[in-house]
Motif scaffolding. Structure first.
Motif, PDB file in Angstrom:
ATOM      1  N   SER A  13       0.830  -1.211   0.000  1.00 24.93           N
ATOM      2  CA  SER A  13       0.000   0.000   0.000  1.00 24.93           C
ATOM      3  C   SER A  13       0.862   1.258   0.000  1.00 24.93           C
ATOM      4  N   TYR A  14       2.010   1.202   0.687  1.00 22.21           N
ATOM      5  CA  TYR A  14       2.927   2.340   0.641  1.00 22.21           C
ATOM      6  C   TYR A  14       3.476   2.548  -0.772  1.00 22.21           C
ATOM      7  N   LEU A  15       3.844   1.453  -1.425  1.00 24.06           N
ATOM      8  CA  LEU A  15       4.358   1.563  -2.790  1.00 24.06           C
ATOM      9  C   LEU A  15       3.286   2.098  -3.736  1.00 24.06           C
ATOM     10  N   LEU A  16       2.055   1.634  -3.573  1.00 29.14           N
ATOM     11  CA  LEU A  16       0.970   2.164  -4.399  1.00 29.14           C
ATOM     12  C   LEU A  16       0.772   3.651  -4.156  1.00 29.14           C
ATOM     13  N   GLN A  17       0.842   4.047  -2.885  1.00 29.19           N
ATOM     14  CA  GLN A  17       0.633   5.455  -2.563  1.00 29.19           C
ATOM     15  C   GLN A  17       1.759   6.324  -3.094  1.00 29.19           C
ATOM     16  N   SER A  18       2.981   5.847  -3.030  1.00 28.79           N
ATOM     17  CA  SER A  18       4.089   6.693  -3.459  1.00 28.79           C
ATOM     18  C   SER A  18       4.298   6.694  -4.966  1.00 28.79           C
ATOM     19  N   VAL A  19       3.854   5.642  -5.668  1.00 27.83           N
ATOM     20  CA  VAL A  19       4.107   5.555  -7.099  1.00 27.83           C
ATOM     21  C   VAL A  19       2.853   5.838  -7.929  1.00 27.83           C
ATOM     22  N   VAL A  20       1.739   5.241  -7.556  1.00 24.63           N
ATOM     23  CA  VAL A  20       0.544   5.262  -8.399  1.00 24.63           C
ATOM     24  C   VAL A  20      -0.465   6.345  -7.998  1.00 24.63           C
ATOM     25  N   ALA A  21      -0.471   6.747  -6.743  1.00 26.57           N
ATOM     26  CA  ALA A  21      -1.527   7.624  -6.241  1.00 26.57           C
ATOM     27  C   ALA A  21      -1.603   8.957  -6.982  1.00 26.57           C
ATOM     28  N   ALA A  22      -0.481   9.497  -7.387  1.00 24.08           N
ATOM     29  CA  ALA A  22      -0.507  10.777  -8.099  1.00 24.08           C
ATOM     30  C   ALA A  22      -1.240  10.663  -9.432  1.00 24.08           C
ATOM     31  N   HIS A  23      -1.204   9.496 -10.040  1.00 25.03           N
ATOM     32  CA  HIS A  23      -1.872   9.293 -11.324  1.00 25.03           C
ATOM     33  C   HIS A  23      -3.355   8.993 -11.163  1.00 25.03           C
ATOM     34  N   LEU A  24      -3.780   8.652  -9.955  1.00 24.23           N
ATOM     35  CA  LEU A  24      -5.186   8.361  -9.689  1.00 24.23           C
ATOM     36  C   LEU A  24      -5.908   9.509  -9.009  1.00 24.23           C
ATOM     37  N   SER A  25      -5.270  10.664  -8.956  1.00 18.44           N
ATOM     38  CA  SER A  25      -5.886  11.793  -8.260  1.00 18.44           C
ATOM     39  C   SER A  25      -7.093  12.317  -9.032  1.00 18.44           C
ATOM     40  N   ILE A  26      -8.084  12.688  -8.269  1.00 16.78           N
ATOM     41  CA  ILE A  26      -9.291  13.296  -8.816  1.00 16.78           C
ATOM     42  C   ILE A  26      -9.308  14.731  -8.308  1.00 16.78           C
TER      43      ILE A  26
END
Length: 171
Positions: A13-26
């Motif tokens: 979940s940390y890796l998802l938050q640090s890598v992918v979360a910026a691309h999933l922002s609304i």
């Protein structure tokens, strides 16, 4: 062995938050995957596991992206502790409790961070509540429902059991 599985989920979940979360922002709001996992752990496994996941996840965030070491540890730890207090009061198979806890956990997390920033002397604009806090809480609410359902499917495999008293059901 079960603790390793729980730790691996926090790290993923940390890796998802640090890598992918910026691309999933609304809008201006990005998903907080660690918060979602902390809320789910608190509801499923109790305050000890929720607090531990909040401290470990918060420390990972603080060491890599935080300006203040301990801010995310404090806020996520409190969320894990508070949500974990509900563990024995709710039915674990009630999927509708997870989004409510995700919404409340997100509000608590952001409130603790905003209060700490105010105590430090930062100015926090009044529009932050409407433009950031509430949309992030709704985002966390939806993600918590999705993640909680997946974690509940593997509840017996993930539940920390130091005495080895849980017997796995064979299908």
């Amino acid at each position: 062995m079960r603790y390793w599985g729980l730790t691996a989920i926090v790290v993923v979940s940390y890796l998802l938050q640090s890598v992918v979360a910026a691309h999933l922002s609304i809008g201006q709001v990005a998903p907080d995957f660690i918060l979602v996992v902390v809320v789910c752990y608190g509801l499923l496994f109790g305050w000890e596991v929720g607090l531990g996941a909040g401290v470990v996840g918060g420390l990972l965030v603080d060491l890599t992206t935080g300006r203040f070491i301990g801010l995310h540890v404090l806020s996520l730890g409190l969320v894990g502790l508070a949500v974990g207090q509900l563990e024995d009061k709710v039915f674990k198979d009630n999927y509708l409790m997870a989004p409510v806890a995700g919404f409340a956990g997100s509000i608590l997390n952001q409130a603790v961070q905003l209060i700490c920033q105010l105590l430090y002397g930062w100015e926090v604009p009044a529009r932050v509540l409407r433009s950031t806090v509430l949309p992030a809480a709704v985002y966390a609410m939806v993600l918590t429902l999705i993640v909680y359902r997946q974690l509940y499917r593997y509840y017996l495999y993930l539940k920390p059991d130091p005495r080895g008293t849980i017997e796995l059901r064979r299908r």
